[in-house]
Design an enzyme around this catalytic site. Structure first.
Site, PDB file in Angstrom:
ATOM      1  N   HIS A  14       4.764 -13.756 -14.838  1.00  8.13           N
ATOM      2  CA  HIS A  14       4.808 -12.870 -13.422  1.00  8.13           C
ATOM      3  C   HIS A  14       5.186 -13.324 -12.402  1.00  8.13           C
ATOM      4  O   HIS A  14       5.992 -12.628 -11.619  1.00  8.13           O
ATOM      5  CB  HIS A  14       2.851 -12.481 -13.945  1.00  8.13           C
ATOM      6  CG  HIS A  14       2.780 -11.333 -12.545  1.00  8.13           C
ATOM      7  ND1 HIS A  14       3.683  -9.811 -12.970  1.00  8.13           N
ATOM      8  CD2 HIS A  14       2.437 -10.994 -11.877  1.00  8.13           C
ATOM      9  CE1 HIS A  14       2.637  -9.208 -11.868  1.00  8.13           C
ATOM     10  NE2 HIS A  14       1.976  -9.753 -11.532  1.00  8.13           N
ATOM     11  N   ASN A  64       0.350  -9.479  -4.698  1.00 11.56           N
ATOM     12  CA  ASN A  64      -0.203  -7.914  -4.444  1.00 11.56           C
ATOM     13  C   ASN A  64       0.210  -8.373  -2.226  1.00 11.56           C
ATOM     14  O   ASN A  64      -0.108  -7.294  -2.308  1.00 11.56           O
ATOM     15  CB  ASN A  64      -1.329  -7.548  -4.570  1.00 11.56           C
ATOM     16  CG  ASN A  64      -2.485  -8.253  -4.411  1.00 11.56           C
ATOM     17  OD1 ASN A  64      -2.424  -9.616  -3.939  1.00 11.56           O
ATOM     18  ND2 ASN A  64      -4.133  -7.756  -4.567  1.00 11.56           N
ATOM     19  N   ASN A 110       3.001  -4.492  -8.082  1.00 15.97           N
ATOM     20  CA  ASN A 110       2.384  -4.516  -7.096  1.00 15.97           C
ATOM     21  C   ASN A 110       2.589  -4.780  -5.909  1.00 15.97           C
ATOM     22  O   ASN A 110       2.168  -5.020  -4.152  1.00 15.97           O
ATOM     23  CB  ASN A 110       0.598  -5.708  -7.258  1.00 15.97           C
ATOM     24  CG  ASN A 110      -0.532  -4.932  -8.471  1.00 15.97           C
ATOM     25  OD1 ASN A 110      -0.776  -3.208  -8.564  1.00 15.97           O
ATOM     26  ND2 ASN A 110      -1.262  -5.077  -8.841  1.00 15.97           N
TER      27      ASN A 110
END
Length: 134
Positions: A14, A64, A110
């Site tokens: 990620h 996010n 996000n």
């Protein structure tokens, strides 16, 4: 050029955007010049490539909220959304596959959605790095 990810969670798929920026900084010989910029809550390195001045940015926030750092840096360095490149992971691409895209929706990402919201624009160029589905 903003590498999106979760700051401090190195080595995870990620956070591949930040790892790509680390590699880019090494190739541009500015890897030792990363500094914390509290104004935008990010690690920043300045570089030059092919006559272009680059601001390399690794937000020091969770994914996010990356857009807050990107938007602050854009204001500090007088950049518009069209000047910004986002480097981020893409679950829908096979591991290691790379694609470049201009604008469009966040497609459920996000970090990209945070950037679109904070910049009030979706005109950023995105370098999508495939991480595949677990």
């Amino acid at each position: 050029v903003a590498g999106l990810g979760n700051y401090g969670l190195w080595g995870t798929r990620h956070s591949v955007g930040m790892e790509v920026l680390d590699q880019l900084a090494r190739q541009l010989a500015v890897a030792e010049s990363w500094r914390v910029d509290k104004r935008c809550c990010a690690d920043v390195a300045l570089a030059t490539a092919h006559g272009l001045e680059l601001v390399l940015l690794k937000p020091r926030r969770f994914m996010n909220l990356n857009g807050l750092s990107v938007a602050s840096a854009a204001e500090i360095y007088s950049l518009g959304p069209e000047d910004i490149y986002l480097v981020h992971d893409d679950l829908d691409k096979a591991l290691g596959k790379v694609a470049i895209k201009l604008g469009g929706s966040a497609r459920g990402h996000n970090g990209v959605q945070s950037c679109i919201s904070a910049l009030h624009s979706s005109e950023m160029t995105r370098l999508r790095i495939g991480i595949g589905r677990p």
